[in-house]
Design a protein around this motif. Structure first.
Motif: not given
Lengths: 350, 345
Positions: A281, A319-320, A323-324, A327, A331-332, A335, B136, B139-142, B145-147, B149-151
């Motif tokens: 994004l 799906i949820g 995604i969690l 992503t 990212v981790l 990083r 989330l 501490y993940t830095g995502v 919007i994405l977090v 969206l997932g939840t």
């Protein structure tokens, strides 16, 4: 400096370095996950790894994949667009009206549909570039405007009498397997492939594509280097409008009718597919194969769970979680990469 | 997303950044509100009546509370796409507890206990969802919007899986009566909205937590270097947002007398529209609850007024979107105007 290694050691070292580079790419992870999930489903559900099933899967997800290609370009440019499902519906309905009420010939109808899509995309670009509205706000506003106007003027009525040229199945390749199953490569799959190739060529083989990556990475720097950011905004959102309209036309081709609200609520699914594949994004990164892998992952998850007899209601939970988890991992791991990265290993966009 | 783009040129270095939304800040919003009110009063006979005011007070609370749940993460530079899902799930849980433990005809005191239990469970669920989302994000830095969206997908999935998409009903009479009561002639749900709005306003404006929120929205790195535990603040932001969802869930039950996974889904993007119209900076850092409330009043006024003209709901939503675009356009041109005059001199 390590001492010069002998032949085989050096090969191992090179492979290790290669793996270290690959490890940081979300595509690698995605590919490994797809392999794992695919093997698992292949072992558990006998019908899963058969050619007809795979082709069916591709066709089911072709519309989403076509639109995701456009969204990918916008994401790379550093923006976001929520309005593409509304754009697709409007373009599809306009084309359906022209075809069924006025009886225009096929090329004109298709051109008109695509033009509506590109036009709506350009309106987004104008709002974002000239009026400086944040892309997410501008496209949310445009989504409510164009979708509500569509529902108002159509009265929610579907168009069932689409002409034959639109709804009849186009088969490019047909083969009968030894098992008696028939494999067909149809128009949606071919268009999906063409769209992916076109997007890949645009983003990696033309200067416009490279400039879009630059603009997504740092718009101010791109502007000072002399890149026409305004023109690129139009290209990105116009391209998404084109992809959305094409997706809308293909969707009507597949189901044989035009339903004004058939494509609402696909926004988040397409967005998650693009993001799963490594498009960020924040803009500036992502690859076409990555986005395709994202779609494939969602597709095999849904299909595999279906074949296993898991309730379709359960799918959204999967799906949820996907995604969690994906992503977070992406990212981790990037990083960690940033901390260790040396100059020679700048991330590539290939 | 926020740190990838520079501020719009018109906003850079301009004091107008502090008064985003409309030229003149709240004054502009209030004059738009008053103008609309006069316009409708002039065009629709009998618009300024108690009946209009009443329907206004019954329709505003749900959207208002959801917008309040959205403004908290917006201030911190994030977004919570899971507010509707959280609200529905909390409402579903509460209705389920009340429906199974207190079937119609249950005596007064035991029904009261069951209602209390249901409220506690609904609140607990919201707090848990908020803490999880916040952790989330922090501490993940995502990207939020994405977090979220997932939840959202996860929470909706659980709700739909458990209910098979059906609506649950069976609210005890005591609860329904309390929800429909009108102390001093004002619907209780409207009073709830006012109370929560004041609370959120005070938290955002007058507590260290609120200040930290706005600072994170402006510049997370600088805030971290100023010895603010940004992770903890972010967890608090999403927890607060979810707790506001609990109140929205109460209003949802009161309004529909039932709960379902797909009530109010269309409000998700409207809450963002309302916040931006009310002057909340979508990049975070700036915005007030007062502005949000005035914007909500404008949206509701537009919808009731157009409704009395016999305009379709679809057209109303289109006009909401157009209003937002026009307001932002007005803001852009107002910000550019002084520069133009200077150039001509």
């Amino acid at each position: 400096m390590p001492e010069p290694a002998s032949g085989p050691d050096r090969a191992v070292g090179a492979a290790l370095a290669r793996w270290r580079r690959l490890r940081r790419r979300p595509e690698t992870w995605l590919f490994l996950v797809i392999l794992a999930v695919g093997t698992l489903f292949g072992l558990m559900a006998p019908g899963f790894l058969t050619l007809p099933n795979v082709i069916d899967l591709l066709e089911t997800y072709s519309v989403q994949a076509i639109i995701a290609m456009g969204l990918f370009v916008v994401l790379v440019s550093g923006g976001i667009d929520i309005s593409f499902a509304a754009t697709a519906s409007v373009a599809q309905y306009c084309a359906a009206l022209l075809a069924s009420r006025l009886g225009l010939p096929a090329p004109l109808v298709i051109l008109a549909g695509l033009a509506v899509g590109v036009g709506l995309g350009c309106v987004n670009a104008a709002l974002i570039h000239h009026l400086r509205i944040t892309s997410i706000i501008a496209t949310i506003a445009m989504m409510s405007v164009s979708f509500s106007l569509l529902m108002y003027f159509s009265g929610g009525r579907s168009i069932y009498d689409l002409p034959d040229w639109w709804t009849s199945r186009v088969v490019f390749y047909r083969a009968e397997l030894a098992s008696g199953d028939i494999v067909r490569v149809t128009l949606p799959v071919v268009l999906m492939g063409a769209m992916a190739l076109l997007t890949w060529a645009l983003m990696t083989r033309t200067s416009i594509g490279r400039q879009i990556y630059a603009m997504g990475g740092n718009p101010e720097a791109a502007r000072r280097v002399g890149i026409d950011v305004g023109r690129l905004t139009y290209v990105a959102y116009g391209y998404l409008g084109f992809a959305a309209a094409l997706g809308g036309l293909v969707q009507a081709h597949r189901v044989g009718e035009s339903v004004p609200n058939a494509m609402v609520n696909t926004e988040l699914a397409v967005l998650s597919a693009a993001v799963l594949g490594g498009a960020s994004l924040a803009g500036g990164v992502g690859t076409v194969p990555g986005v395709l892998l994202g779609i494939v992952l969602l597709a095999i998850l849904q299909n595999g769970l279906n074949l296993l007899g898991v309730s379709p209601y359960f799918f959204q939970i999967v799906i949820g979680v996907t995604i969690l988890v994906s992503t977070s991992i992406t990212v981790l791991s990037s990083r960690r990469g940033r901390r260790l990265r040396t100059l020679g290993e700048a991330p590539s966009h290939g | 997303m926020a740190d990838a783009r520079p501020l719009p040129a018109a906003k850079q270095g301009s004091p107008l950044r502090l008064f985003a939304g409309l030229p003149g800040g709240h004054l502009g919003l209030v004059s738009l509100l008053v103008g609309l009110l006069l316009l409708f009063a002039f065009l629709v006979p009998g618009f300024l009546s108690v009946a209009t005011l009443n329907s206004f007070m019954y329709q505003l609370p749900l959207l208002g509370l959801l917008s309040l749940a959205m403004i908290v993460p917006l201030m911190s530079g994030g977004l919570n796409l899971a507010i509707i899902a959280t609200t529905s799930q909390s409402a579903l849980l509460m209705v389920w507890i009340m429906g199974t433990l207190a079937p119609p005809g249950t005596g007064g005191s035991s029904a009261f206990l069951v209602i209390l239990l249901a409220l506690a469970a609904g609140l607990l669920l919201c707090v848990l969802i908020g803490l999880l989302t916040g952790a989330l994000v922090a501490y993940t830095g995502v990207h939020p919007i994405l977090v979220t969206l997932g939840t959202k997908s996860l929470i909706d999935g659980v709700s739909i899986y458990l209910t098979r998409g059906m609506a649950l009903s069976g609210v005890p009479d005591a609860f329904a009566a309390a929800a429909a009561s009108t102390p001093l002639g004002v619907p209780l749900i409207f009073l709830l909205l006012v109370a929560v709005a004041v609370a959120v306003g005070v938290i955002l404006k007058h507590t260290p937590f609120g200040l930290a929120c706005a600072m994170i929205g402006s510049n997370p790195e600088a805030t971290r270097y100023s010895a603010v535990d940004t992770g903890r603040v972010l967890v608090g932001v999403y927890a607060l947002s979810s707790v506001v969802c609990f109140f929205a869930a109460l209003v949802m039950i009161a309004t529909f007398n039932s709960a379902s996974a797909d009530y109010a889904q269309s409000y998700l993007l409207v809450t963002i529209l309302a916040a931006v119209l009310g002057g909340v900076d979508p990049f975070g850092g700036f915005g007030t609850v007062t502005g949000l409330m005035i914007a909500l009043a404008i949206l509701q006024l537009l919808s009731s007024g157009l409704n009395q003209f016999g305009v379709s709901t679809y057209l109303t939503v289109a006009i909401w979107g157009a209003t937002l675009i026009l307001v932002v356009v007005a803001q852009t041109f107002a910000a550019r105007l002084p520069a133009r005059f200077r150039r001509r001199k």
